[in-house]
Motif scaffolding. Structure first.
Motif, PDB file in Angstrom:
ATOM      1  N   SER A 243      -4.112   0.184  12.393  1.00 52.64           N
ATOM      2  CA  SER A 243      -4.862   0.753  11.497  1.00 52.64           C
ATOM      3  C   SER A 243      -4.128   1.072  10.211  1.00 52.64           C
ATOM      4  N   ALA A 244      -3.123   0.165   9.996  1.00 52.16           N
ATOM      5  CA  ALA A 244      -2.547   0.146   8.747  1.00 52.16           C
ATOM      6  C   ALA A 244      -3.275  -0.168   7.525  1.00 52.16           C
ATOM      7  N   ASP A 245      -4.041  -1.220   7.853  1.00 49.19           N
ATOM      8  CA  ASP A 245      -5.004  -1.808   6.781  1.00 49.19           C
ATOM      9  C   ASP A 245      -6.348  -2.557   7.430  1.00 49.19           C
ATOM     10  N   ASP A 246      -7.306  -1.807   7.075  1.00 53.51           N
ATOM     11  CA  ASP A 246      -8.640  -2.702   7.536  1.00 53.51           C
ATOM     12  C   ASP A 246      -8.632  -4.065   7.477  1.00 53.51           C
ATOM     13  N   ARG A 247      -8.038  -4.812   6.327  1.00 57.67           N
ATOM     14  CA  ARG A 247      -8.089  -6.151   6.019  1.00 57.67           C
ATOM     15  C   ARG A 247      -7.748  -6.977   7.012  1.00 57.67           C
ATOM     16  N   PHE A 248      -6.581  -6.355   7.891  1.00 58.91           N
ATOM     17  CA  PHE A 248      -6.024  -7.282   8.987  1.00 58.91           C
ATOM     18  C   PHE A 248      -6.363  -6.646  10.518  1.00 58.91           C
ATOM     19  N   ALA A 249      -7.480  -5.795  10.439  1.00 56.50           N
ATOM     20  CA  ALA A 249      -7.903  -5.422  11.710  1.00 56.50           C
ATOM     21  C   ALA A 249      -8.625  -6.542  12.613  1.00 56.50           C
ATOM     22  N   ARG A 277       2.740 -17.580   1.869  1.00 60.00           N
ATOM     23  CA  ARG A 277       3.526 -16.688   1.066  1.00 60.00           C
ATOM     24  C   ARG A 277       2.825 -15.176   1.048  1.00 60.00           C
ATOM     25  N   THR A 278       1.583 -15.275   0.541  1.00 56.73           N
ATOM     26  CA  THR A 278       0.636 -14.339   0.151  1.00 56.73           C
ATOM     27  C   THR A 278       0.585 -13.542   1.324  1.00 56.73           C
ATOM     28  N   PHE A 279       0.112 -14.264   2.575  1.00 59.61           N
ATOM     29  CA  PHE A 279       0.100 -13.455   3.701  1.00 59.61           C
ATOM     30  C   PHE A 279       1.195 -12.434   4.096  1.00 59.61           C
ATOM     31  N   ARG A 284       3.303  -7.531   5.342  1.00 62.62           N
ATOM     32  CA  ARG A 284       4.581  -6.637   5.254  1.00 62.62           C
ATOM     33  C   ARG A 284       4.245  -5.154   4.807  1.00 62.62           C
ATOM     34  N   ALA A 285       3.659  -5.421   3.228  1.00 62.57           N
ATOM     35  CA  ALA A 285       3.241  -4.411   2.618  1.00 62.57           C
ATOM     36  C   ALA A 285       2.236  -3.407   3.254  1.00 62.57           C
ATOM     37  N   ARG A 293       7.448  -9.952  13.794  1.00 60.36           N
ATOM     38  CA  ARG A 293       7.761  -8.570  14.348  1.00 60.36           C
ATOM     39  C   ARG A 293       6.488  -7.995  14.947  1.00 60.36           C
ATOM     40  N   ALA A 294       5.453  -7.913  14.303  1.00 58.74           N
ATOM     41  CA  ALA A 294       4.172  -7.399  14.608  1.00 58.74           C
ATOM     42  C   ALA A 294       3.851  -8.128  15.589  1.00 58.74           C
TER      43      ALA A 294
END
Length: 350
Positions: A243-249, A277-279, A284-285, A293-294
């Motif tokens: 739930s940290a960022d909907d972009r990665f759901a 690199r961007t990913f 992480r942000a 780690r995720a």
């Protein structure tokens, strides 16, 4: 916390915290029961109060069975004599005693009302003064916020419920918040993790006072561990990163369905539609974790479910969840959970 309270704390400074820098011995006869006060307030967490109280009561019962003395005189205190808990129960409490009267142990409960309590200058000042008379001070769960408001966590290691550790650190930057332990003791100030950890903490206090044999007898009576394995990370929701960022759901959902595949950085970046690199930077942000780690946490989460809900062999679970070997799974469990797969299954398995 309010600016008014913060400025008051700055004025009083560490000099007035004469408490646990070198614990005071209250003028109480050595054979008298140890006086324990559990501080409650409106919208307190009921189990934060009842859990420690039952430990001290059970210690009295176990001592009496062996012909021993009455060990603890425990009492709930509060700013008002009627306290409404978050569970809907209203109970009676004694009024706050004069801060200068003797007390052995002061326990601060937590709950939804702790922030309002921490913004009450009169209560915070009473707590600061009362702590100076106590041999030791402890908090259960979010009760640590009240200790922080009184300046009692400054330069000390502390813990609270895993959901509120970041907030505790943000509110009281001079505290050293460790999110994993079940409880922490630092120079006479004890803090504990979420809710039931108050029982663990109270058992540790009994052990400190009267030894392991009595503490173990109380733990057996209450059907709990004297020292439970691992830290509170094993009870937190390791998938909270979803739930940290909907972009990665969508990515997290895809990972959950491909845990047994080689989930390299390049494959994850491709699935997310970004360069590596961007990913890596954006992920992480958003989550506070590297992609590697995720993935490890998601694999451990899946393995936890299989360990508790099935009788599959460890090697099968390691293969299904993408660890490759049992040893790799064991190391990941120790890193994420603080306990190995066998210990986890023994504690939580059906």
């Amino acid at each position: 916390m309010t600016t008014k309270v913060a400025s008051a704390l700055d004025r009083t400074g560490v000099a007035r915290l004469g408490m646990a820098m070198s614990p005071n011995t209250p003028p109480i006869p050595p054979d008298a029961p140890r006086r324990v006060e559990v501080l409650a307030f409106p919208f307190v967490q009921l189990l934060d109060v009842a859990g420690p109280l039952q430990v001290f009561s059970s210690a009295n019962e176990r001592s009496a069975e062996q012909g021993g003395p009455f060990l603890y005189d425990a009492q709930v205190i509060a700013p008002e004599t009627q306290v409404g808990a978050t569970a809907g129960l209203v109970f009676s409490a004694a009024t706050l005693p004069p801060y200068e009267t003797p007390v052995d142990t002061l326990v601060i409960a937590g709950g939804q009302g702790v922030r309002r309590a921490a913004e009450d200058p009169a209560l915070v000042d009473w707590l600061r003064r009362r702590a100076g008379r106590a041999r030791r001070v402890a908090s259960v769960c979010t009760g640590a916020f009240l200790l922080g408001a009184a300046g009692l966590l400054d330069e000390r290691r502390a813990v609270t419920h895993w959901e509120y550790c970041l907030e505790l650190q943000r509110c009281y930057p001079r505290a050293r918040v460790d999110p994993d332990p079940i409880f922490v003791q630092d120079d006479g100030v004890w803090t504990s993790a979420g809710v039931t950890a108050g029982i663990d903490l109270a058992l540790a206090l009994v052990e400190e006072d009267h030894g392991r044999t009595l503490a173990l007898a109380v733990a057996r009576h209450l059907v709990v561990f004297l020292k439970r394995p691992g830290g509170q990370a094993q009870f937190s929701e390791t998938l909270a990163l979803q739930s940290a960022d909907d972009r990665f759901a969508p990515l997290h959902a895809w990972i959950a369905g491909h845990l047994d595949a080689p989930l390299t950085l390049s494959r994850l970046a491709s699935e997310a539609g970004m360069s590596e690199r961007t990913f890596a930077r954006r992920y992480r942000a958003a989550t506070g974790l590297t992609p590697g780690r995720a993935v490890e946490r998601l694999r451990v989460e899946a393995a936890r479910q299989l360990l508790t809900e099935t009788g599959l062999p460890y090697k099968r679970i390691a293969d299904r969840c993408g660890f490759g070997t049992e040893e790799t799974m064991r190391r990941s469990f120790l890193r994420v959970q603080g306990v190995g797969p066998q210990a986890y299954r023994a504690r939580f398995g059906a």
